[in-house]
Every structure is written in structure tokens, then in C-alpha cells.
Design an enzyme around this catalytic site. Sequence first.
Site, PDB file in Angstrom:
ATOM      1  N   TYR A   1       0.840  -1.208   0.000  1.00  0.00           N
ATOM      2  CA  TYR A   1       0.000   0.000   0.000  1.00  0.00           C
ATOM      3  C   TYR A   1       0.876   1.260   0.000  1.00  0.00           C
ATOM      4  CZ  TYR A   1      -3.126   3.678   1.658  1.00  0.00           C
ATOM      5  OH  TYR A   1      -3.816   4.860   1.793  1.00  0.00           O
TER       6      TYR A   1
ATOM      7  N   ARG B   1       1.387   6.944  -6.659  1.00  0.00           N
ATOM      8  CA  ARG B   1       0.269   7.867  -6.843  1.00  0.00           C
ATOM      9  C   ARG B   1       0.745   9.309  -6.641  1.00  0.00           C
ATOM     10  NH1 ARG B   1      -5.213   7.134  -3.354  1.00  0.00           N
ATOM     11  NH2 ARG B   1      -3.670   7.025  -1.665  1.00  0.00           N
TER      12      ARG B   1
ATOM     13  N   TYR C   1      -0.852  12.839   6.956  1.00  0.00           N
ATOM     14  CA  TYR C   1      -0.406  11.731   7.809  1.00  0.00           C
ATOM     15  C   TYR C   1       1.100  11.820   8.003  1.00  0.00           C
ATOM     16  CZ  TYR C   1      -4.721   8.832   7.353  1.00  0.00           C
ATOM     17  OH  TYR C   1      -5.990   8.316   7.398  1.00  0.00           O
TER      18      TYR C   1
ATOM     19  N   ARG D   1     -11.655  13.259   2.519  1.00  0.00           N
ATOM     20  CA  ARG D   1     -12.562  12.335   3.216  1.00  0.00           C
ATOM     21  C   ARG D   1     -13.870  12.162   2.477  1.00  0.00           C
ATOM     22  NH1 ARG D   1      -9.139   9.391   6.086  1.00  0.00           N
ATOM     23  NH2 ARG D   1      -7.737  10.708   7.276  1.00  0.00           N
TER      24      ARG D   1
ATOM     25  N   GLU E   1     -13.717  -1.172   6.469  1.00  0.00           N
ATOM     26  CA  GLU E   1     -13.735   0.187   5.914  1.00  0.00           C
ATOM     27  C   GLU E   1     -15.082   0.334   5.216  1.00  0.00           C
ATOM     28  OE1 GLU E   1     -10.110   1.543   3.925  1.00  0.00           O
ATOM     29  OE2 GLU E   1     -11.322   2.117   2.188  1.00  0.00           O
TER      30      GLU E   1
HETATM   31  C1  3EB Z   1      -7.626   5.919   5.930  1.00  0.00           C
HETATM   32  O1  3EB Z   1      -8.487   6.663   6.373  1.00  0.00           O
HETATM   33  C2  3EB Z   1      -8.076   4.535   5.559  1.00  0.00           C
HETATM   34  O2  3EB Z   1      -5.313   5.531  -0.075  1.00  0.00           O
HETATM   35  O3  3EB Z   1      -6.921   6.229  -1.365  1.00  0.00           O
HETATM   36  C3  3EB Z   1      -9.300   5.222   2.889  1.00  0.00           C
HETATM   37  C4  3EB Z   1      -9.684   5.844   1.702  1.00  0.00           C
HETATM   38  C5  3EB Z   1      -8.012   4.787   3.028  1.00  0.00           C
HETATM   39  C6  3EB Z   1      -8.769   6.011   0.657  1.00  0.00           C
HETATM   40  C7  3EB Z   1      -6.506   5.787  -0.286  1.00  0.00           C
HETATM   41  C8  3EB Z   1      -7.098   4.949   1.983  1.00  0.00           C
HETATM   42  C9  3EB Z   1      -7.473   5.558   0.814  1.00  0.00           C
HETATM   43  O4  3EB Z   1      -6.428   6.231   5.807  1.00  0.00           O
HETATM   44  C10 3EB Z   1      -7.566   4.090   4.266  1.00  0.00           C
END
Ligand code: 3EB
Length: 320
Positions: free
Chosen positions: A138, A145, A198, A211, A314
Site C-alpha cells: 500500500y 500515486r 499523515y 474524506r 472500511e
Molecule cells: C484511511 O483513512 C483509511 O489511499 O486512497 C481510505 C480511503 C483509506 C482512501 C486511499 C485509503 C485511501 O487512511 C484508508
Amino acid sequence: MASTLRFLHSASAQDAALADPSLLGVLAFSQEPSSVSAPLLQITTAYNDASLELWLGKGKTISGNSGDISYRHDGEYLFGTLHIDEPLGGSIPPLQQATESAYRQIFTLMASLGYPVSLRFWNYIADINAVTHGLERYRQFNLGRQEAYLASGREIKDDLPAACALGIDQGPLSIAFLAGRTPGLPIENPRQISAYDYPQDYGPRSPTFSRAYLLPQAGLLLISGTASIVGHKTVHAGDVRAQTRETLANLQAVITAANQHLPGIEPKHLACRVYIRNAEDRSAITQEIERIWGADIQASFVRADICRADLLLEIEATAD
Ligand code: 3EB
């Protein structure tokens, strides 16, 4: 409200909408082969609730192929799918290379057809939690990306689409995307640090998604994959019921944030897809959802790996 973009969830591949001239593309979660002529992304995992998600535009569409992409567009929206095998060899991890190539192709197509706004990406990656080349896959995906974002001159904090990234058992990197001509509004969640912020504990390059993405002109809210993360940390590792409750609290927070721009969106409007790591957790998750939101929530379940090894579920959703 003028509805120029519509989505439909259907349990049946015979749905008349598959022949609708305004069909832009389809996501199919089913083992049964789909004979859809529109761009299709199909997930064939056993244990999925068979379901189709159809995206429809305003009228006549134009179809095409460009490199690895199959696409359709209608003058307002562009939907595409691609499946890219990971190249053999090289010093850069193959998944990172495939991801960068996929996103570069998508951004080039969006620019050349005149749909510059990313609205929604769906990403499916084999073995998402496996570590190769010293890095979880990932995280390799996030590297590729973000490289493509930078190469296309995009900001990695602005105008990010809603997205999801899930692990599937096998197969090429598979991506579907929806782009538009007119920007909507990216929505963040005050309970969570934005994914693009992050810390590096979660990989050398951050994920690039918002989000949720609100399309006021279509009356749609596209909610990204949402999990049991508070701040930037996974909470309730190993406790699927508590992770479900935290996930619903995050979804509710996103809906509340979106309602400041487009009032009236409620959990009962959601069409949810629940990705679960362990098929046997389904009834516990369903019980929590029904206890908190009631029994009339639309939810279809898909067995998938989540992008952090300690996440058990998720939930992504579309609301109108
Ligand atoms: C998170 O909140 C959970 O890498 O495109 C959720 C939605 C998550 C999209 C992405 C990853 C992605 O980090 C993981």
C-alpha cells in the site's frame, strides 16, 4: 435539483439501466462475468454480496480507449477504468511503477478531454499488506500515486478526490475514476488528520484523497473509504464491534461537515459498501450498524483487505 450525475445500486445484472444511453460506467462486485459494454471494473472475490454500481450522466456518451484506459464521457463527466499488470524487474517496486503509470495516464486523459477535476477514485490492489522491496505494498502504491500527482503539476493538498484503496486476492492493479468539468467541494473530517498530512509512520509518501467530495450541482456526496482512525492512529485494534462504531462516528462527522454546505444529507440516504477483512465478522458489524443507524441502511458487503493491517473494516458510501 438538476441531477446530471446519478448513481444506482442494483443487485441484478439484468437491470435496464445497463442499456441506458447515459451510462458512463460500472463497478461490479460479483463472480458472474458481466457483459457490460461501458467501462467496467469487476471484483470477483468470493463472499461478496453480488452488486452493481452504475454511474449515469445526462445523455449521450462518447466511448474511447487510451493506453490502458477504457472511458466514456458526456460533456460534463468522464468515467474510466484501467487494469495494469505490474512490470517485471527494475529497481523501483513494480506496483509503484504501475500506479504511477496509471495515474499519469488518467491525468493526461483528463486534461486532453477537458475534465480537469478529480471527483472519485476506486483503487484495488492485490496483496495490499504484503511487504516487498522493504515496503508494504500500500505504501508503494502511495509513492507511485503521489509521484503522478506531482508530475501532473497538481497540489497534493488541494482539490483531492474521494477515494478508496482496498486489497484483493489477486489480479492486476485495477482503478476506476470519475472526473468532471466543474469543481465541487472536498470535505475533511475534524475527527481525523487529513490523509495528505499523515506522518511518515504510515509510509514515505502520504495518500492523496479527501474524506469526501460534495457535488452540490448533482446533490451527491461521495464519501471515501472510512475506517476506525482517530487523528492519524488506528483505534480498537482487534475489536471489530468497536471499530465499526468508530467508523460510523467518522462517517457521521463527514456527513455533518458536508451538511454545512448542502443541508439535508442523513445516514439513511447512504448507499454503503462495507469492506471486511474477515468474512466471519459480518454479523457483528451488521448488528452494530443496525443498532446505531437502524435496519434500513443500504449496505452491501465485500471481502477485502484494508490498507492498514490493523483495520478490520472500511465503509464507503454515496449519499443523495
Ligand atoms: C484511511 O483513512 C483509511 O489511499 O486512497 C481510505 C480511503 C483509506 C482512501 C486511499 C485509503 C485511501 O487512511 C484508508
